[in-house]
Design a protein around this motif. Structure first.
Motif, PDB file in Angstrom:
ATOM      1  N   GLY A 134      90.123 -81.719  -9.143  1.00 16.90           N
ATOM      2  CA  GLY A 134      89.208 -82.591 -10.225  1.00 16.90           C
ATOM      3  C   GLY A 134      87.825 -82.262 -10.201  1.00 16.90           C
ATOM      4  N   GLU A 135      87.447 -80.984  -9.828  1.00 23.57           N
ATOM      5  CA  GLU A 135      85.822 -80.670  -9.827  1.00 23.57           C
ATOM      6  C   GLU A 135      85.671 -80.115 -11.299  1.00 23.57           C
ATOM      7  OE1 GLU A 135      84.542 -78.805  -6.255  1.00 23.57           O
ATOM      8  OE2 GLU A 135      86.480 -78.742  -5.747  1.00 23.57           O
ATOM      9  N   LEU A 136      86.660 -79.564 -11.912  1.00 28.55           N
ATOM     10  CA  LEU A 136      86.370 -78.772 -13.063  1.00 28.55           C
ATOM     11  C   LEU A 136      86.098 -79.813 -14.293  1.00 28.55           C
ATOM     12  CD1 LEU A 136      89.472 -76.446 -12.976  1.00 28.55           C
ATOM     13  CD2 LEU A 136      86.922 -75.868 -12.682  1.00 28.55           C
ATOM     14  N   ARG A 137      84.870 -79.242 -15.103  1.00 31.28           N
ATOM     15  CA  ARG A 137      84.626 -80.145 -16.174  1.00 31.28           C
ATOM     16  C   ARG A 137      85.230 -79.665 -17.235  1.00 31.28           C
ATOM     17  NH1 ARG A 137      78.210 -79.160 -16.524  1.00 31.28           N
ATOM     18  NH2 ARG A 137      78.940 -77.957 -18.259  1.00 31.28           N
ATOM     19  N   HIS A 138      85.903 -78.624 -17.389  1.00 27.74           N
ATOM     20  CA  HIS A 138      86.938 -78.445 -18.634  1.00 27.74           C
ATOM     21  C   HIS A 138      88.489 -78.114 -18.043  1.00 27.74           C
ATOM     22  CE1 HIS A 138      83.519 -77.562 -20.802  1.00 27.74           C
ATOM     23  NE2 HIS A 138      82.890 -76.786 -19.924  1.00 27.74           N
ATOM     24  N   PRO A 139      89.197 -78.326 -18.658  1.00 30.34           N
ATOM     25  CA  PRO A 139      90.710 -78.109 -18.070  1.00 30.34           C
ATOM     26  C   PRO A 139      90.788 -76.633 -17.812  1.00 30.34           C
ATOM     27  CG  PRO A 139      90.609 -78.960 -20.556  1.00 30.34           C
ATOM     28  CD  PRO A 139      89.427 -78.588 -20.494  1.00 30.34           C
ATOM     29  N   ALA A 140      91.379 -76.701 -16.624  1.00 30.46           N
ATOM     30  CA  ALA A 140      91.758 -75.428 -15.764  1.00 30.46           C
ATOM     31  C   ALA A 140      92.171 -74.638 -16.602  1.00 30.46           C
ATOM     32  CB  ALA A 140      92.712 -75.676 -14.601  1.00 30.46           C
ATOM     33  N   GLY A 141      93.243 -74.616 -17.535  1.00 29.29           N
ATOM     34  CA  GLY A 141      93.661 -73.731 -18.560  1.00 29.29           C
ATOM     35  C   GLY A 141      92.558 -72.824 -19.332  1.00 29.29           C
ATOM     36  N   THR A 142      91.511 -73.932 -19.966  1.00 22.04           N
ATOM     37  CA  THR A 142      90.494 -73.254 -20.633  1.00 22.04           C
ATOM     38  C   THR A 142      89.576 -72.301 -19.771  1.00 22.04           C
ATOM     39  OG1 THR A 142      90.403 -75.234 -21.780  1.00 22.04           O
ATOM     40  CG2 THR A 142      88.256 -73.792 -21.809  1.00 22.04           C
ATOM     41  N   VAL A 143      89.359 -72.768 -18.506  1.00 25.34           N
ATOM     42  CA  VAL A 143      88.589 -71.865 -17.478  1.00 25.34           C
ATOM     43  C   VAL A 143      89.340 -70.644 -17.574  1.00 25.34           C
ATOM     44  CG1 VAL A 143      87.534 -71.606 -15.344  1.00 25.34           C
ATOM     45  CG2 VAL A 143      87.381 -73.807 -16.561  1.00 25.34           C
ATOM     46  N   ALA A 144      90.813 -70.654 -17.243  1.00 26.83           N
ATOM     47  CA  ALA A 144      91.343 -69.531 -16.816  1.00 26.83           C
ATOM     48  C   ALA A 144      91.189 -68.591 -17.928  1.00 26.83           C
ATOM     49  CB  ALA A 144      92.711 -69.922 -16.265  1.00 26.83           C
ATOM     50  N   TRP A 145      91.527 -69.076 -19.238  1.00 29.19           N
ATOM     51  CA  TRP A 145      91.652 -68.183 -20.374  1.00 29.19           C
ATOM     52  C   TRP A 145      90.488 -67.548 -20.571  1.00 29.19           C
ATOM     53  CZ3 TRP A 145      89.199 -67.301 -24.848  1.00 29.19           C
ATOM     54  CH2 TRP A 145      89.842 -66.524 -25.863  1.00 29.19           C
ATOM     55  N   MET A 146      89.122 -68.013 -20.324  1.00 31.23           N
ATOM     56  CA  MET A 146      87.994 -67.434 -20.690  1.00 31.23           C
ATOM     57  C   MET A 146      87.645 -66.455 -19.670  1.00 31.23           C
ATOM     58  SD  MET A 146      86.472 -69.070 -23.097  1.00 31.23           S
ATOM     59  CE  MET A 146      84.625 -68.593 -22.668  1.00 31.23           C
ATOM     60  N   LEU A 147      88.155 -66.668 -18.232  1.00 29.35           N
ATOM     61  CA  LEU A 147      87.963 -65.898 -17.310  1.00 29.35           C
ATOM     62  C   LEU A 147      88.935 -64.311 -17.451  1.00 29.35           C
ATOM     63  CD1 LEU A 147      87.470 -68.032 -14.253  1.00 29.35           C
ATOM     64  CD2 LEU A 147      85.651 -66.825 -15.260  1.00 29.35           C
ATOM     65  N   VAL A 148      90.225 -64.581 -17.696  1.00 28.17           N
ATOM     66  CA  VAL A 148      91.144 -63.623 -17.849  1.00 28.17           C
ATOM     67  C   VAL A 148      90.716 -62.865 -18.751  1.00 28.17           C
ATOM     68  CG1 VAL A 148      93.572 -62.886 -18.355  1.00 28.17           C
ATOM     69  CG2 VAL A 148      92.940 -64.991 -16.895  1.00 28.17           C
ATOM     70  N   ARG A 149      90.313 -63.112 -20.097  1.00 34.28           N
ATOM     71  CA  ARG A 149      90.054 -62.701 -21.327  1.00 34.28           C
ATOM     72  C   ARG A 149      88.635 -61.651 -21.002  1.00 34.28           C
ATOM     73  NH1 ARG A 149      93.793 -65.130 -21.138  1.00 34.28           N
ATOM     74  NH2 ARG A 149      95.283 -65.355 -22.830  1.00 34.28           N
ATOM     75  N   THR A 150      87.560 -62.211 -20.453  1.00 31.61           N
ATOM     76  CA  THR A 150      86.703 -61.742 -20.024  1.00 31.61           C
ATOM     77  C   THR A 150      86.612 -60.586 -19.130  1.00 31.61           C
ATOM     78  OG1 THR A 150      85.191 -63.909 -20.466  1.00 31.61           O
ATOM     79  CG2 THR A 150      84.129 -61.978 -19.175  1.00 31.61           C
ATOM     80  N   VAL A 151      87.296 -60.564 -18.173  1.00 26.28           N
ATOM     81  CA  VAL A 151      87.582 -59.578 -16.998  1.00 26.28           C
ATOM     82  C   VAL A 151      88.510 -58.296 -17.860  1.00 26.28           C
ATOM     83  CG1 VAL A 151      88.486 -59.060 -14.665  1.00 26.28           C
ATOM     84  CG2 VAL A 151      87.182 -61.166 -15.088  1.00 26.28           C
ATOM     85  N   GLU A 152      89.412 -58.947 -18.477  1.00 23.64           N
ATOM     86  CA  GLU A 152      90.265 -57.715 -19.011  1.00 23.64           C
ATOM     87  C   GLU A 152      89.299 -56.940 -20.214  1.00 23.64           C
ATOM     88  OE1 GLU A 152      94.128 -57.205 -21.760  1.00 23.64           O
ATOM     89  OE2 GLU A 152      92.940 -58.903 -22.280  1.00 23.64           O
ATOM     90  N   SER A 153      88.836 -57.489 -20.927  1.00 17.98           N
ATOM     91  CA  SER A 153      87.877 -56.873 -21.701  1.00 17.98           C
ATOM     92  C   SER A 153      86.878 -55.907 -21.051  1.00 17.98           C
ATOM     93  CB  SER A 153      87.080 -57.917 -22.582  1.00 17.98           C
ATOM     94  OG  SER A 153      86.407 -57.252 -23.566  1.00 17.98           O
ATOM     95  N   LEU A 154      86.156 -56.382 -20.020  1.00 15.76           N
ATOM     96  CA  LEU A 154      85.173 -55.711 -19.501  1.00 15.76           C
ATOM     97  C   LEU A 154      85.825 -54.668 -18.830  1.00 15.76           C
ATOM     98  CD1 LEU A 154      82.769 -58.603 -18.216  1.00 15.76           C
ATOM     99  CD2 LEU A 154      82.341 -56.909 -19.847  1.00 15.76           C
ATOM    100  N   ALA A 155      87.023 -54.732 -18.012  1.00 12.82           N
ATOM    101  CA  ALA A 155      87.613 -53.761 -17.245  1.00 12.82           C
ATOM    102  C   ALA A 155      88.197 -52.752 -18.194  1.00 12.82           C
ATOM    103  CB  ALA A 155      88.663 -54.226 -16.470  1.00 12.82           C
ATOM    104  N   VAL A 156      88.659 -53.031 -19.313  1.00 12.73           N
ATOM    105  CA  VAL A 156      89.159 -51.812 -20.270  1.00 12.73           C
ATOM    106  C   VAL A 156      88.054 -51.217 -20.808  1.00 12.73           C
ATOM    107  CG1 VAL A 156      90.393 -51.607 -22.395  1.00 12.73           C
ATOM    108  CG2 VAL A 156      91.551 -53.235 -20.831  1.00 12.73           C
ATOM    109  N   GLY A 157      86.989 -52.035 -21.308  1.00 13.12           N
ATOM    110  CA  GLY A 157      85.855 -51.242 -22.110  1.00 13.12           C
ATOM    111  C   GLY A 157      85.176 -50.217 -20.928  1.00 13.12           C
ATOM    112  N   TYR A 158      85.059 -50.757 -19.513  1.00  9.36           N
ATOM    113  CA  TYR A 158      84.385 -49.958 -18.518  1.00  9.36           C
ATOM    114  C   TYR A 158      85.402 -48.401 -18.551  1.00  9.36           C
ATOM    115  CZ  TYR A 158      83.286 -48.241 -14.032  1.00  9.36           C
ATOM    116  OH  TYR A 158      82.704 -47.574 -12.927  1.00  9.36           O
ATOM    117  N   VAL A 159      86.787 -48.757 -18.450  1.00 11.41           N
ATOM    118  CA  VAL A 159      87.741 -47.310 -18.312  1.00 11.41           C
ATOM    119  C   VAL A 159      87.450 -46.346 -19.537  1.00 11.41           C
ATOM    120  CG1 VAL A 159      89.875 -46.518 -17.822  1.00 11.41           C
ATOM    121  CG2 VAL A 159      89.198 -48.611 -16.448  1.00 11.41           C
ATOM    122  N   LEU A 160      87.660 -47.098 -20.714  1.00  9.44           N
ATOM    123  CA  LEU A 160      87.579 -46.267 -21.978  1.00  9.44           C
ATOM    124  C   LEU A 160      86.316 -45.584 -22.291  1.00  9.44           C
ATOM    125  CD1 LEU A 160      90.302 -48.173 -23.935  1.00  9.44           C
ATOM    126  CD2 LEU A 160      90.380 -46.310 -22.564  1.00  9.44           C
TER     127      LEU A 160
END
Length: 192
Positions: A134-160
């Motif tokens: 109940g602490e999240l200001r946004h739906p947990a799915g929204t927060v998860a989507w933002m975090l997963v896409r951000t980390v993936e994009s940064l990690a792929v960019g870092y490696v390539l």
């Protein structure tokens, strides 16, 4: 024979890159004639697709395992850092294969990369709900989507892109970014 061809295809891809992979090179690496290769794969694209599919399967398994292994960690900093390091380690093992996956499996709403990202979204959503319900200001799915896409994009960019940033520093910075966003997403935190 299929295993031999796929193993040879992977070796050729790692040595020569996507553009340098030919059926003649793969056949030579497998120690067979091109005609024998064509009994199992119609063209170089089919060999490349199978190499990429198997690499993507392995990558998905490693990333999922790293995420699940850290899900019980109570210290968010430790958990995020471990996942980031595991992701970078997995991606950096074979940058040529990662590049092939990025080129051959672009993210679209219904492809395997998108499906895998949705599975990671679901894992993270469950974790967020269990820890912060109940602490999240946004739906947990929204927060998860933002975090997963951000980390993936940064990690792929870092490696390539291979920026002049030490892996430990990269992990610290991504961890700070993730925790900053998560802190902001919690109901008690005001946007700054």
């Amino acid at each position: 024979m299929v295993e031999r061809i796929v193993t040879a295809g992977r070796a050729v891809l790692l040595e020569r890159g996507t553009d340098g992979l030919t059926t003649n090179h793969v056949a030579a690496a497998a120690g067979i004639s091109p005609g024998s290769l064509y009994q199992y794969f119609p063209d170089k694209e089919a060999v490349l697709d199978e190499v990429v599919r198997r690499y993507a399967d392995d990558l998905e398994e490693r990333v999922t395992r790293a995420f699940v292994d850290t899900a019980a960690e109570r210290d968010a900093t430790v958990a995020v850092r471990r996942v980031v390091l595991a992701l970078v380690d997995a991606l950096a093992e074979h940058p040529a294969l990662l590049r092939a996956v990025a080129q051959r499996l672009p993210r679209a709403g219904d492809d395997r990369r998108a499906a895998f990202a949705r599975r990671v979204d679901a894992l993270l959503t469950s974790t967020l709900l269990a820890r912060h319900g109940g602490e999240l200001r946004h739906p947990a799915g929204t927060v998860a989507w933002m975090l997963v896409r951000t980390v993936e994009s940064l990690a792929v960019g870092y490696v390539l892109e291979e920026p002049p940033i030490a892996q430990e520093v990269f992990a610290e910075e991504v961890t700070a970014l993730v925790l900053g966003y998560l802190g902001r997403a919690l109901a008690g935190e005001e946007a700054g």
